[in-house]
Scaffold this active site. Structure first.
Site, PDB file in Angstrom:
ATOM      1  N   LYS A  86      -5.893 -12.998  -8.710  1.00  0.00           N
ATOM      2  CA  LYS A  86      -5.108 -12.512  -7.571  1.00  0.00           C
ATOM      3  C   LYS A  86      -4.724 -13.600  -6.564  1.00  0.00           C
ATOM      4  O   LYS A  86      -5.468 -14.528  -6.299  1.00  0.00           O
ATOM      5  CB  LYS A  86      -5.922 -11.442  -6.797  1.00  0.00           C
ATOM      6  CG  LYS A  86      -6.203 -10.184  -7.565  1.00  0.00           C
ATOM      7  CD  LYS A  86      -5.012  -9.247  -7.671  1.00  0.00           C
ATOM      8  CE  LYS A  86      -4.539  -8.704  -6.361  1.00  0.00           C
ATOM      9  NZ  LYS A  86      -5.323  -7.574  -5.878  1.00  0.00           N
ATOM     10  N   HIS A 111      17.195   3.560  -0.417  1.00  0.00           N
ATOM     11  CA  HIS A 111      16.094   4.431  -0.870  1.00  0.00           C
ATOM     12  C   HIS A 111      15.183   3.691  -1.857  1.00  0.00           C
ATOM     13  O   HIS A 111      14.547   4.332  -2.687  1.00  0.00           O
ATOM     14  CB  HIS A 111      16.618   5.713  -1.527  1.00  0.00           C
ATOM     15  CG  HIS A 111      17.730   6.363  -0.766  1.00  0.00           C
ATOM     16  ND1 HIS A 111      17.520   7.309   0.215  1.00  0.00           N
ATOM     17  CD2 HIS A 111      19.080   6.171  -0.812  1.00  0.00           C
ATOM     18  CE1 HIS A 111      18.686   7.686   0.718  1.00  0.00           C
ATOM     19  NE2 HIS A 111      19.649   7.008   0.121  1.00  0.00           N
ATOM     20  N   SER A 167      -8.935 -13.127  -4.427  1.00  0.00           N
ATOM     21  CA  SER A 167      -9.814 -11.973  -4.392  1.00  0.00           C
ATOM     22  C   SER A 167     -11.208 -12.427  -4.792  1.00  0.00           C
ATOM     23  O   SER A 167     -11.355 -13.327  -5.613  1.00  0.00           O
ATOM     24  CB  SER A 167      -9.306 -10.919  -5.357  1.00  0.00           C
ATOM     25  OG  SER A 167     -10.362 -10.097  -5.786  1.00  0.00           O
ATOM     26  N   GLU A 191       0.975  -9.306   5.196  1.00  0.00           N
ATOM     27  CA  GLU A 191       0.283  -8.024   5.380  1.00  0.00           C
ATOM     28  C   GLU A 191      -0.296  -7.898   6.779  1.00  0.00           C
ATOM     29  O   GLU A 191      -0.181  -6.858   7.430  1.00  0.00           O
ATOM     30  CB  GLU A 191      -0.837  -7.876   4.345  1.00  0.00           C
ATOM     31  CG  GLU A 191      -0.333  -7.581   2.944  1.00  0.00           C
ATOM     32  CD  GLU A 191      -1.485  -7.549   1.955  1.00  0.00           C
ATOM     33  OE1 GLU A 191      -1.939  -6.470   1.629  1.00  0.00           O
ATOM     34  OE2 GLU A 191      -1.934  -8.629   1.531  1.00  0.00           O
TER      35      GLU A 191
END
Ligand code: ARG
Length: 483
Positions: free
Chosen positions: A297, A164, A291, A304
């Site tokens: 970043k 979980h 970024s 992804e």
């Protein structure tokens, strides 16, 4: 029809038609711009068919020779880019046949004896897919080997195992990676299984009912390597089924979808692990991007995108299976729509696997041959995280069971101990012995052994468990299997 060539598709089916196709319909029905990708399978299938026709005395040896000569020329034209693909000729099959007839005359027109585009296209797709599966399986094996390499270096590295997404129990990082090795090994098995059912010959089914010519279908199957492990030829045994079903393509796409789902799970973990909140791993910069606005970043673009491309492959599975639904026997033009999803599934899967092999395992340094630039592991961050969240609470319960407490009571006792640790803002292992003994008098000094992360790991020494001894055993097994 002009004497020696088919310039237009309409000329392939004669004088029956009283008006030409509109440009829009021509574009709508044509497949050549995507199915030309099948050209090599088409030529290979045609050569095997022509050889058999000649052996059976259905065409002359001179015809066969002319066909082989013409196909060699076509092959080199396609390879050097000079072959002219014509939309007017609808698909790869008619384009190649028309050029063959242009090159070798009547022999080219004899090639289609005892054959239809229906069994031809089914054969081409199967041959093409079989060869692609033969490229995908080694990639799956390489990815497993790359994961095993990283695992081997991290047997004693501990990270929190989650259920979980809550800290559950400590596990070895190697054990975690080997879970993916299991998944990718099943993916490879599935691919091998799909290959068996893909590698069967529809040719000889003709349009739908078989043919009046004395074909030797098993000979063609052997020539094309459509044989089982014992070398027995594999031939579709029902002509209606042979030309119409695309279940092999659906099965392949299902296997590819599962593989992408495994990749997407791994991607999700990499993305989490790379975030500042975890800081467990790094991947090489070339798999990330910056970024345009936030200079600090480094985004995990490759994992992804792989996660995103999983949706695309699963979409192709839905497309293909829906394409098949409700089609009456035998061939229907619907089946022309099988190609783009299938091609894209293969491309996406192969590219994703190639990238992951490199992202996980790195690339060989040309000077030393040693692989560099794979996943970097921050063992300290993992271990720190494993210390949070009372990951050894189950171990304390097991300790009490060994002292004679029923498991449910032990569970309850440990819940109280965890509550006390939470209120003292410390780990279970930091509670003084007297405090622990307050929960159960049978607790002794040796309890601290089982409350340590390493003690917890070592204690899970059953087959498939996370104890380093088990993990080393699994690594050896995978190594032997992967060769
Ligand atoms: N381009 C067609 C396909 O991909 C080839 C078979 C066409 N057969 C036919 N009867 N129209 O399925």
């Amino acid at each position: 029809m002009s004497t020696n060539q088919l310039d237009k598709k309409s000329e392939a089916w004669s004088a029956l038609f009283s008006e030409p196709m509109s440009e829009l319909v021509k574009r709508y029905t044509a497949s050549v711009f995507f199915d030309k990708r099948l050209w090599l399978a088409d030529i290979t299938g045609s050569l095997a068919h022509a050889e058999m026709l000649a052996v059976q005395g259905i065409i002359g040896a001179d015809d066969r020779e002319a066909i082989e000569r013409g196909m060699a020329q076509i092959r080199s034209e396609i390879e050097d880019g000079s072959f002219e693909w014509k939309l007017d000729l609808e698909d790869v099959h008619l384009n190649i046949e028309a050029r063959l007839t242009q090159l070798v005359g009547d022999a080219g027109k004899r090639l289609h004896t005892g054959r239809s585009r229906n069994d031809q296209v089914a054969t081409d797709v199967r041959l093409w897919l079989r060869d692609e599966i033969d490229l995908i399986v080694p990639l799956l094996n390489e990815l497993q080997a790359a994961l095993v390499d990283v695992a081997e270096k991290n047997v004693d590295v501990i990270l929190p195992g989650f259920t979980h997404l809550q800290v559950a129990q400590p596990v070895s990082f190697a054990h975690h990676l080997l879970a993916y090795v299991e998944m990718f090994s099943r993916d490879a098995e599935r691919m091998a299984d799909v290959r068996r059912r893909t590698n069967r010959l529809p040719l000889g089914s003709a349009a739908l009912a078989g043919t009046t010519y004395p074909l030797d279908r098993e000979r063609v199957a052997r020539t094309l390597g459509m044989v089982d492990e014992k070398g027995e030829p594999q031939v579709c045994q029902n002509s209606l089924d042979g030309v119409s079903d695309r279940d092999f393509a659906i099965e392949f796409t299902a296997a590819a979808s599962l593989c992408m789902v495994h990749i997407s799970r791994f991607s999700e973990e990499l993305i989490l692990w790379m975030s500042q909140n975890f800081g467990f791993v790094k991947i090489a910069d070339r798999f990330t991007t910056g970024s345009s606005i936030m200079p600090q970043k480094k985004n995990p673009d490759v994992p992804e995108l792989a996660r995103g491309k999983t949706g695309r492959v699963v979409g192709h599975l839905m497309g293909l299976i829906t394409l098949m639904k409700g089609q009456p026997l035998a061939y229907n033009k619907d089946n022309q729509e099988d190609k783009e999803p299938l091609f894209d599934t293969v491309d996406t899967l192969k590219d994703t696997l190639r990238i992951f092999v490199e992202m996980v395992g790195g690339q060989p340094n040309p000077a030393t041959g040693v692989k560099e630039g794979g996943i970097t592991v921050n063992a300290l961050a993992m271990e720190e995280a494993a210390k949070k969240g009372y990951a050894t609470a189950t171990d304390l319960a097991d300790y009490l069971v060994k002292k004679g407490l029923p498991f449910r009571d032990a569970h309850e006792t440990v819940a109280h101990a965890v509550k006390a640790a939470v209120s003292h803002n410390c780990d279970l292992s930091e509670l003084p012995l007297a405090v622990l003994q307050g929960f159960n008098a049978s607790i002794e000094k040796d309890v601290y052994e089982c409350l340590s992360l390493r003690g917890s790991l070592n204690a899970r020494n059953t087959l498939g468990g996370t104890a380093p001894a088990q993990v080393l055993h699994q690594i050896a097994r995978h190594r032997a299997r992967l060769g």
